[in-house]
Scaffold this motif. Structure first.
Motif, PDB file in Angstrom:
ATOM      1  N   LEU A  86     -34.692  65.841 -63.647  1.00 46.48           N
ATOM      2  CA  LEU A  86     -35.026  65.983 -62.221  1.00 46.48           C
ATOM      3  C   LEU A  86     -35.530  67.391 -61.937  1.00 46.48           C
ATOM      4  CD1 LEU A  86     -34.657  64.380 -59.495  1.00 46.48           C
ATOM      5  CD2 LEU A  86     -32.469  65.578 -59.265  1.00 46.48           C
ATOM      6  N   ASP A  87     -36.619  67.473 -61.188  1.00 47.56           N
ATOM      7  CA  ASP A  87     -37.138  68.802 -60.819  1.00 47.56           C
ATOM      8  C   ASP A  87     -38.077  68.639 -59.621  1.00 47.56           C
ATOM      9  OD1 ASP A  87     -38.075  71.548 -60.901  1.00 47.56           O
ATOM     10  OD2 ASP A  87     -37.411  71.590 -62.994  1.00 47.56           O
ATOM     11  N   PHE A  88     -38.625  69.757 -59.177  1.00 45.75           N
ATOM     12  CA  PHE A  88     -39.621  69.718 -58.102  1.00 45.75           C
ATOM     13  C   PHE A  88     -40.964  69.265 -58.682  1.00 45.75           C
ATOM     14  CE2 PHE A  88     -37.323  73.450 -55.866  1.00 45.75           C
ATOM     15  CZ  PHE A  88     -36.425  72.562 -55.304  1.00 45.75           C
ATOM     16  N   ASN A 110     -39.233  63.400 -59.769  1.00 44.61           N
ATOM     17  CA  ASN A 110     -39.473  64.528 -58.865  1.00 44.61           C
ATOM     18  C   ASN A 110     -38.758  64.282 -57.560  1.00 44.61           C
ATOM     19  OD1 ASN A 110     -41.321  65.790 -60.602  1.00 44.61           O
ATOM     20  ND2 ASN A 110     -42.901  64.344 -59.951  1.00 44.61           N
ATOM     21  N   TYR A 111     -38.394  65.358 -56.889  1.00 43.07           N
ATOM     22  CA  TYR A 111     -37.874  65.209 -55.524  1.00 43.07           C
ATOM     23  C   TYR A 111     -38.080  66.519 -54.778  1.00 43.07           C
ATOM     24  CZ  TYR A 111     -33.408  67.745 -56.105  1.00 43.07           C
ATOM     25  OH  TYR A 111     -32.451  68.689 -56.275  1.00 43.07           O
ATOM     26  N   ASP A 112     -37.668  66.513 -53.490  1.00 39.92           N
ATOM     27  CA  ASP A 112     -37.949  67.684 -52.655  1.00 39.92           C
ATOM     28  C   ASP A 112     -36.772  68.654 -52.564  1.00 39.92           C
ATOM     29  OD1 ASP A 112     -36.107  66.289 -51.254  1.00 39.92           O
ATOM     30  OD2 ASP A 112     -37.381  65.863 -49.510  1.00 39.92           O
ATOM     31  N   PRO A 117     -31.856  77.302 -60.140  1.00 36.45           N
ATOM     32  CA  PRO A 117     -31.777  78.766 -60.084  1.00 36.45           C
ATOM     33  C   PRO A 117     -30.401  79.323 -59.688  1.00 36.45           C
ATOM     34  CG  PRO A 117     -33.856  78.028 -59.187  1.00 36.45           C
ATOM     35  CD  PRO A 117     -33.043  76.786 -59.429  1.00 36.45           C
ATOM     36  N   GLU A 118     -30.202  80.560 -60.107  1.00 36.61           N
ATOM     37  CA  GLU A 118     -28.900  81.223 -59.978  1.00 36.61           C
ATOM     38  C   GLU A 118     -28.712  81.756 -58.543  1.00 36.61           C
ATOM     39  OE1 GLU A 118     -26.664  81.048 -62.159  1.00 36.61           O
ATOM     40  OE2 GLU A 118     -25.459  82.859 -62.302  1.00 36.61           O
ATOM     41  N   ILE A 119     -28.626  80.828 -57.592  1.00 38.47           N
ATOM     42  CA  ILE A 119     -28.395  81.226 -56.197  1.00 38.47           C
ATOM     43  C   ILE A 119     -27.240  80.362 -55.692  1.00 38.47           C
ATOM     44  CG2 ILE A 119     -29.431  81.383 -53.883  1.00 38.47           C
ATOM     45  CD1 ILE A 119     -32.193  81.400 -55.425  1.00 38.47           C
ATOM     46  N   VAL A 135     -27.680  77.688 -52.938  1.00 43.22           N
ATOM     47  CA  VAL A 135     -28.575  76.601 -53.359  1.00 43.22           C
ATOM     48  C   VAL A 135     -27.810  75.650 -54.289  1.00 43.22           C
ATOM     49  CG1 VAL A 135     -30.687  76.051 -54.636  1.00 43.22           C
ATOM     50  CG2 VAL A 135     -30.640  78.011 -53.090  1.00 43.22           C
ATOM     51  N   LYS A 136     -27.027  76.216 -55.183  1.00 41.16           N
ATOM     52  CA  LYS A 136     -26.263  75.374 -56.106  1.00 41.16           C
ATOM     53  C   LYS A 136     -25.234  74.556 -55.331  1.00 41.16           C
ATOM     54  CE  LYS A 136     -26.569  78.269 -60.333  1.00 41.16           C
ATOM     55  NZ  LYS A 136     -27.200  77.495 -61.397  1.00 41.16           N
ATOM     56  N   ARG A 137     -24.528  75.201 -54.403  1.00 42.35           N
ATOM     57  CA  ARG A 137     -23.499  74.458 -53.647  1.00 42.35           C
ATOM     58  C   ARG A 137     -24.121  73.301 -52.857  1.00 42.35           C
ATOM     59  NH1 ARG A 137     -20.447  79.677 -51.236  1.00 42.35           N
ATOM     60  NH2 ARG A 137     -18.886  80.019 -52.850  1.00 42.35           N
ATOM     61  N   THR A 164     -24.583  77.788 -64.928  1.00 44.39           N
ATOM     62  CA  THR A 164     -24.638  79.144 -64.367  1.00 44.39           C
ATOM     63  C   THR A 164     -24.366  80.255 -65.376  1.00 44.39           C
ATOM     64  OG1 THR A 164     -23.682  80.644 -62.724  1.00 44.39           O
ATOM     65  CG2 THR A 164     -22.210  78.990 -63.639  1.00 44.39           C
ATOM     66  N   SER A 165     -25.090  81.359 -65.231  1.00 42.74           N
ATOM     67  CA  SER A 165     -24.844  82.503 -66.108  1.00 42.74           C
ATOM     68  C   SER A 165     -23.632  83.298 -65.659  1.00 42.74           C
ATOM     69  CB  SER A 165     -26.043  83.447 -66.094  1.00 42.74           C
ATOM     70  OG  SER A 165     -27.167  82.804 -66.577  1.00 42.74           O
ATOM     71  N   GLY A 166     -23.342  83.249 -64.347  1.00 42.85           N
ATOM     72  CA  GLY A 166     -22.349  84.214 -63.897  1.00 42.85           C
ATOM     73  C   GLY A 166     -21.338  83.764 -62.858  1.00 42.85           C
TER      74      GLY A 166
END
Ligand SMILES: NC(=O)c1ccc[n+]([C@@H]2O[C@H](COP(=O)([O-])OP(=O)(O)OC[C@H]3O[C@@H](n4cnc5c(N)ncnc54)[C@H](O)[C@@H]3O)[C@@H](O)[C@H]2O)c1
Length: 696
Positions: free
Chosen positions: A79-81, A115-117, A138-140, A143-145, A164-166
């Protein structure tokens, strides 16, 4: 009941001990059962969703997991944009290389791209019954939550793990499965979850290496990797040395070249991730981790760390001794301090903490082994000297007391463990290459078993951190290139360790459980009274291709154990360096080869003296007569160096076989050590590696 020298790393995965596998005659879990548990039974199988599947991590993991889950017909939803560049397509040639066109296409058939939005999940997803989401977006944090909330509202029972890296699990609200670069091939995953789950055990069963770590910011890998990068950047700030040159000295000192690694992963993304980890670590632990202004700038601009090559020679003057010592403090000081924090917080089994640096961050020797090697006084003095140069770092996250207790088995047995049940012992190697550290630990493990009254032993991999055994750690040969005594120390003492397996136990069984067993570790294992292997493992002595002369008794011990009709086959292995399948070497190199399910009980029968029907091959103690001096049908040597090495190996074979067992150890040790100081060795892999990394 199993008694362990120190906790077996498999126990951290809820998989019991290695000894229990032999006792039970099978692995603790089966891949098929775990696939059923995670994805549902065949017929009603659900799918794995990888979100961010076109990204660096997402694409790599789609390949790694897709290839392993294909035989169980688990669909992978990628899944991705719609705007994301085709990361999966970029992986396809590698897949063809690894599995052939047909295999690659079979794997790709199970990968369904969607794909999705970002907010509204595709309606078709429901039909694929998602059971497990591997989130690689991405590591934000926010956005992840939000992403998890979207999935949970549509699929309330879905299992989620973040790559996640961190961010700790406590911040994200999901478990962590943090993988290491390069994602399609690196097998390590740092795992955070309340207790070992079926997902984690499934990773293990599929041949990957899940490693439980504590739920702390940036886990272990990124503290090490981001930490050494930051240390280099601070050195730059103080001394204005270019980054490529810092890399050169960092590689000499500990192994990694962190700035090159950032450029190789992709400067902008990797620099942002490193900055993000450091930023959050500094908020939690203070200025030890504060990103330098250079970091802040580069994460905005994405400017690469290395300049165009033509600038290099202008400033490539060497550091003098004082300057190099200062460099050591700038790099090792913060690394040791960060390690004190991780030890204080008990971020993981010490063998894990150590292995992560070696397997994922290019450390020649893991951080725990490095600290053990320096000893607590030197380590503490190094951190204190660093605080003299960077006083703010002393404000927090400094735990010198964490270096106490280095005499404990947890510190002393990072690479080799032992277990026993009162009658039979198992010695396990968790490093793919044999080094001085491994040798010392091996001897301590043997001593421990003997002190526990054990005289039957199995020697094998650890079924966890080492998935193969590839031979000597060639970086141990660096000092031997100029110093005969250093080489002789290796070839005589490592051989003596091997002999302990023959001399000091009533029964010893070597077992090859991984993909391959080569060079020094094969020499070690042939010292066991029996050698058992899974039948498709590759066995051999690639030394001639490096070139070096096998120096752990490979030039005579296996020959003494084989019938004269089989000597040519052994000599071919030594002279060509080409491996052989274990199944094809039964009777003259291997005593039994079979599937894992067959081999485990056979090892147990051999070790316990059960009804195994295999004769123990005797080691001929006298001088051997008639060992062929001249081999016909050898393929041409790849290089003049290999040709020279063939002659040296043959000389060693003749000399070591031509004397009795008591003399042979010294004879072969001298010849192998002499070759290490010869110009031919300098021209080969060991010499060029030495010139590249150490002679800078
Ligand atoms: N790069 C590494 O080597 C590395 C290593 C370990 C962990 N990680 C972690 O992996 C995660 C991803 O990093 P990356 O380097 O692969 O990033 P990346 O930018 O290469 O990939 C992220 C992908 O996510 C997609 N995406 C963005 N928002 C999405 C959404 N809401 N739903 C689905 N897809 C979405 C993007 O289009 C992109 O393809 C981060 O948490 C990072 O910390 C990265």
């Amino acid at each position: 009941m199993t008694t362990v020298l120190r906790e077996t790393t498999l126990q951290t995965l809820g998989l019991g001990t290695v000894l229990e596998m032999f006792e039970n005659g099978h692995l603790p879990v089966s891949t098929g059962d775990l696939v059923d548990q995670v994805f549902g039974n065949s017929g009603s199988r659900g799918s794995l969703v990888v979100s961010g599947a076109n990204g660096i991590v997402g694409a790599g993991k789609t390949m790694q997991l897709g290839s392993r889950l294909q035989p169980f017909d688990v669909k992978i939803v990628a899944l991705d944009f719609p705007s994301a560049p085709d990361g999966i397509g970029r992986q396809y040639p590698g897949l063809v290389q690894a599995f052939g066109q047909e295999g690659a296409d079979r794997i790709m058939r199970n990968i369904i791209r969607m794909n999705y939005d970002g907010a509204n999940l595709p309606a078709e997803l429901k039909d694929l019954n998602p059971r497990f989401l591997l989130e690689a977006i991405p590591e934000i944090l926010e956005v992840k939550r939000a992403h998890y909330a979207t999935f949970r509202s549509a699929f309330p029972d879905i299992e989620i793990r973040s790559v996640t890296s961190g961010f700790p699990s406590s911040e994200l609200g999901v478990g962590i499965a943090h993988p290491a670069f390069p994602h399609e091939i690196n097998k390590i995953w740092e795992i955070v979850e309340p207790e070992p789950s079926a997902i984690t055990q499934l990773l293990w069963a599929m041949g990957l290496i899940p490693v439980p770590v504590a739920d702390r910011w940036s886990f272990i890998l990124d503290v090490l990797f981001c930490g050494i990068t930051l240390a280099g950047s601070r050195y730059r700030q103080a001394n204005n040395m270019p980054y490529w040159k810092i890399d050169k000295y960092a590689r000499k000192l500990v192994g990694p070249n962190p700035f090159r690694a950032h450029d190789a992963i992709g400067t902008k993304g990797a620099t942002f991730l490193t900055w993000s980890c450091l930023h959050h670590l500094s908020e939690k632990y203070g200025p030890l981790f504060t990103p330098t202004p250079d970091f802040v700038e580069r994460k905005e601009t994405g400017q690469s760390w290395y300049p165009p090559n033509h600038f290099r020679p202008l400033v490539d003057w060497p550091l003098d001794r004082d300057a190099y010592n200062a460099f050591r403090v700038w790099i090792l000081g913060p690394l040791f301090q960060m390690a004190s924090l991780m030890l204080h917080e008990m971020r993981g089994h010490l063998a894990h903490m150590n292995a992560i640096g070696e397997l994922c961050a290019q450390f020649r020797s893991g951080i725990v082994a490095l600290i053990r090697d320096f000893g607590p006084e030197t380590v503490i003095a190094t951190v204190e000297a660093y605080h003299g140069m960077h006083p703010e770092a002393a404000q927090g996250a400094w735990h010198p007391e964490a270096f106490e207790g280095m005499d404990s088995p947890e510190w002393q047995q990072l690479y080799v463990n032992a277990e026993h049940n009162g009658e039979v012992g198992v010695i396990t190697l968790s490093r793919e290459t044999y080094s001085w550290d491994v040798d010392h630990e091996m001897n301590r493990a043997i001593d421990w078993l003997k002190s526990e009254g054990i005289d039957k032993v199995i020697v094998t991999g650890d079924f966890h951190l080492s998935t193969q055994m590839v031979g000597a750690d060639t970086s141990e040969f660096f000092p031997t290139l100029e110093n005969f005594d250093a080489g002789y120390s290796i070839t005589s003492r490592w051989s003596a360790t091997g002999r302990r397996l023959n001399d000091e136990f009533a029964t010893s069984v070597g077992f090859v459980n991984g993909k391959r067993c080569l060079g020094g570790i094969l020499e070690l294992l042939v010292h066991c009274h029996y050698l058992v292997s899974v039948d498709d493992a590759q066995l051999g002595w690639p030394e001639v291709t490096l070139p070096v002369v096998p120096g752990m008794e490979g030039c005579h011990w296996p020959i003494r154990k084989a019938g004269s009709e089989d000597w040519t086959k052994l000599l071919h292995l030594l002279m060509t360096g080409r491996p052989i399948k274990a199944g094809d070497a039964v009777g003259w190199l291997v005593d039994y080869a079979g599937s894992l399910d067959q081999a485990l009980p056979m090892v147990w029968k051999l070790a316990t003296g059960g009804d195994h029907g295999i004769a123990r091959r005797r080691v001929e103690a006298g001088a051997l007569r008639g060992v062929p001096n001249d081999l016909s049908g050898l393929p041409p040597a790849d290089s003049p160096e290999m040709e020279t090495a063939r002659a040296a190996i043959m000389e060693c074979v003749q000399a070591a076989c031509g004397t009795d067992l008591s003399e042979a150890l010294t004879v072969q040790a001298k010849l192998a050590a002499e070759f290490l100081t010869a110009p031919t060795c300098r021209k080969g892999v060991v010499g060029s590696e030495y010139t590249r990394t150490m002679a800078v």
